[in-house]
Design an enzyme around this catalytic site. Structure first.
Site, PDB file in Angstrom:
ATOM      1  N   CYS A   1    -104.413   7.772  50.579  1.00 29.28           N
ATOM      2  CA  CYS A   1    -105.280   7.875  50.525  1.00 29.28           C
ATOM      3  C   CYS A   1    -105.579   6.560  51.065  1.00 29.28           C
ATOM      4  O   CYS A   1    -105.352   5.491  50.413  1.00 29.28           O
ATOM      5  CB  CYS A   1    -105.225   7.256  48.899  1.00 29.28           C
ATOM      6  SG  CYS A   1    -105.870   8.943  47.620  1.00 29.28           S
TER       7      CYS A   1
ATOM      8  N   PRO B   1     -81.404   7.267  75.521  1.00 27.49           N
ATOM      9  CA  PRO B   1     -82.758   7.402  75.389  1.00 27.49           C
ATOM     10  C   PRO B   1     -82.604   7.925  74.375  1.00 27.49           C
ATOM     11  O   PRO B   1     -81.607   8.839  73.759  1.00 27.49           O
ATOM     12  CB  PRO B   1     -82.935   8.916  77.070  1.00 27.49           C
ATOM     13  CG  PRO B   1     -81.654   8.971  76.872  1.00 27.49           C
ATOM     14  CD  PRO B   1     -80.179   7.841  76.624  1.00 27.49           C
TER      15      PRO B   1
ATOM     16  N   GLY C   1     -85.922   3.600  76.032  1.00 27.43           N
ATOM     17  CA  GLY C   1     -87.384   3.677  76.843  1.00 27.43           C
ATOM     18  C   GLY C   1     -88.142   4.619  77.429  1.00 27.43           C
ATOM     19  O   GLY C   1     -89.566   3.340  78.015  1.00 27.43           O
TER      20      GLY C   1
ATOM     21  N   ARG D   1     -87.213   9.010  72.451  1.00 25.90           N
ATOM     22  CA  ARG D   1     -88.046   9.742  72.413  1.00 25.90           C
ATOM     23  C   ARG D   1     -87.727  11.029  73.824  1.00 25.90           C
ATOM     24  O   ARG D   1     -88.377  11.988  73.623  1.00 25.90           O
ATOM     25  CB  ARG D   1     -89.120   8.803  72.347  1.00 25.90           C
ATOM     26  CG  ARG D   1     -89.491   8.403  74.270  1.00 25.90           C
ATOM     27  CD  ARG D   1     -91.306   7.096  73.846  1.00 25.90           C
ATOM     28  NE  ARG D   1     -90.484   6.470  72.399  1.00 25.90           N
ATOM     29  CZ  ARG D   1     -91.393   5.940  71.993  1.00 25.90           C
ATOM     30  NH1 ARG D   1     -92.372   6.203  71.803  1.00 25.90           N
ATOM     31  NH2 ARG D   1     -90.940   4.796  71.629  1.00 25.90           N
TER      32      ARG D   1
HETATM   33  C1  LIG Z   1     -85.082   2.007  70.062  1.00 25.79           C
HETATM   34  C2  LIG Z   1     -84.137   1.822  71.222  1.00 25.79           C
HETATM   35  C3  LIG Z   1     -84.312   2.606  71.762  1.00 25.79           C
HETATM   36  C4  LIG Z   1     -85.080   4.370  72.229  1.00 25.79           C
HETATM   37  O1  LIG Z   1     -85.920   3.739  73.088  1.00 25.79           O
HETATM   38  P1  LIG Z   1     -86.674   5.275  73.259  1.00 25.79           P
HETATM   39  O2  LIG Z   1     -87.628   4.811  73.059  1.00 25.79           O
HETATM   40  O3  LIG Z   1     -86.584   6.833  71.861  1.00 25.79           O
HETATM   41  O4  LIG Z   1     -86.599   6.104  74.665  1.00 25.79           O
HETATM   42  C5  LIG Z   1     -82.949   2.506  72.897  1.00 25.79           C
HETATM   43  N1  LIG Z   1     -82.366   1.700  72.907  1.00 25.79           N
HETATM   44  C6  LIG Z   1     -81.676   0.583  71.546  1.00 25.79           C
HETATM   45  C7  LIG Z   1     -81.266  -0.359  71.547  1.00 25.79           C
HETATM   46  C8  LIG Z   1     -83.496   0.808  71.248  1.00 25.79           C
HETATM   47  O5  LIG Z   1     -83.668   0.028  69.824  1.00 25.79           O
END
Ligand SMILES: *Cc1c(COP(=O)(O)O)cnc(C)c1O
Length: 417
Positions: free
Chosen positions: A347, A277, A234, A279
């Site tokens: 569309c 991690p 996250g 994104r």
């Molecule tokens: C989506 C997710 C992540 C990665 O989140 P990012 O925002 O892409 O870093 C990590 N762990 C779990 C359990 C997730 O669902």
């Protein structure tokens, strides 16, 4: 220039729309996480790339080369990882509703950890492991009750979430006790994930402390000390110029210190930690290139600039008004003196990539670059309107190569009977 390649030349070679991934940026992000783990936590952990952000064979190969683990959230991601020989013991299997067949597949392939999301799933994993005559190594997903400041759809740490066992309701402790009793399950530790695109260190430190407190509570109630703590992902990235993400080192430093201090104070061992991690490994490495088509100016209202892709290759604006920076590839340094709405070709009126976008006024035929599209673009792409999913090209040191082929019309019709 992307990875030493001229963006316009890339579009001449591969066409548009085109996903471009900068390999060096991906590898650098992976190395930065690993070296932070070494520096601040003595290497007592594993960085697991959350592959749902961008999954394809080459990404699993790169994650493996860089010494990372990976998280998967479906049989399809698991299949892809295993198909390139990704070491099963470094795979974590997540998801709030894993199918029995997926659990069986994970156990048959000796996946390192199954991150169990609820009491029902715990029973299911126990039963399937029993059928197969194996012991399932699991981690329990806990909802720590942390409200990270991010969009509603990508916030997962609060009680009202489809994910995990809540601490407040007692479900988490109940899950731990059930897991400790289950015959075919070995409970390794706890997992949490408080949301995505989080731009502060504070929610992570806070979460680390809550989870350590829970480890202490478990020890006091059951006598068992959890060995592993998965802190989720996250970590925010720069989508637009005004975003100011925290460097990985700062997360790692603050979270490590918090965990070590708690452990020292309460006589606990410092747990082995996982970080997930997604994104922040791939997001800023990606750029999508489009060709500008129709331009529609509605005097006094707005100007629509339509491109040859849209929500079928990037649904993030339609899903949660995600913001991006836009450039014209041939006029990257031209002043951003117009305000336009960038629209896709699907569309749907909601098929937009951005509103109130400041950029130089494009003309038909210009190459439009959307920045920081490496995460949750290709992986969320669809064939809506039977638009083919574009190819993904990896660039590095001035060279480019296709890592995912673009679809053809024939490909899309292949499953039609
Ligand atoms: C989506 C997710 C992540 C990665 O989140 P990012 O925002 O892409 O870093 C990590 N762990 C779990 C359990 C997730 O669902």
């Amino acid at each position: 220039m992307l990875g030493g390649c001229d963006a316009v030349e890339l579009t001449k070679t591969y066409g548009t729309p085109l996903y471009v991934m900068d390999e060096q940026k991906v590898r650098d992000a992976m190395r930065a996480y690993r070296s932070s783990m070494e520096k601040y936590y003595g290497g007592n952990g594993l960085i697991c790339y959350a592959s749902k952000a961008f999954a394809c064979k080459e990404m699993y190969r790169i994650a493996n080369e860089e010494g990372l683990g990976v998280d998967v959230v479906s049989g399809g991601e698991l299949y892809t990882a295993l198909s390139v020989g990704f070491p099963a013991e470094k795979i974590g299997f997540h998801g709030n509703n894993k199918l029995p067949a997926e659990i069986r597949m994970a156990l048959e392939n000796d996946v390192g950890r199954i991150i169990v999301d609820g009491l029902g799933e715990l029973e299911l994993v126990d039963r399937i492991a029993g059928d197969l005559g194996v012991t399932a190594n699991i981690i329990l997903r806990i909802t720590p009750g942390v409200d990270a400041h991010t969009h509603d759809f990508i916030r997962t740490g609060q009680i009202d979430s489809k994910f995990g066992l809540a601490l407040e309701t007692g479900a988490a402790m109940e899950g731990v006790k059930a897991a400790l009793k289950a015959k075919n399950i070995c409970l390794k530790g706890l997992d949490c994930h408080i949301g995505s695109q989080i731009m502060d260190v504070e929610p992570f430190v806070h979460t680390g402390e809550i989870m350590m407190q829970f480890i202490l509570d478990i020890k006091n109630e059951t006598g068992v000390e959890m060995e592993e703590l998965d802190l989720g992902g996250g970590f925010g990235i720069r989508y637009v110029g005004s975003d100011d993400p925290v460097p990985y080192d700062s997360y790692m430093e603050a979270v490590s210190e918090g965990i070590k201090a708690f452990a020292d104070k309460h006589g606990l061992k410092t747990p082995f930690i996982f970080m997930e991690p997604g994104r922040s490994i791939v997001g800023e490495a990606g750029t999508t290139l489009y060709t500008v088509g129709a331009i529609k100016e509605i005097p006094g209202v707005r100007t629509y600039v339509s491109i040859d892709g849209g929500m079928s290759d990037n649904p993030r604006y339609a899903l949660y008004q995600a913001k991006y920076d836009f450039l014209l590839a041939e006029k990257a340094d031209a002043p951003a003196d117009s305000i336009v709405t960038v629209a896709g070709k699907c569309c749907e009126s909601g098929d937009l990539l951005g509103e109130h976008v400041k950029m130089p006024m494009p003309k038909t035929g210009d190459i439009l670059a959307v920045l920081s599209t490496g995460a949750y673009n290709y992986s969320m792409a669809s064939n809506y309107n039977r638009n083919p999913i574009p190819p993904v090209v990896m660039v590095r040191d001035g060279a480019s190569r296709v890592i995912v082929k673009g679809q053809t019309y024939e490909d899309m019709a292949r499953f039609d009977v």
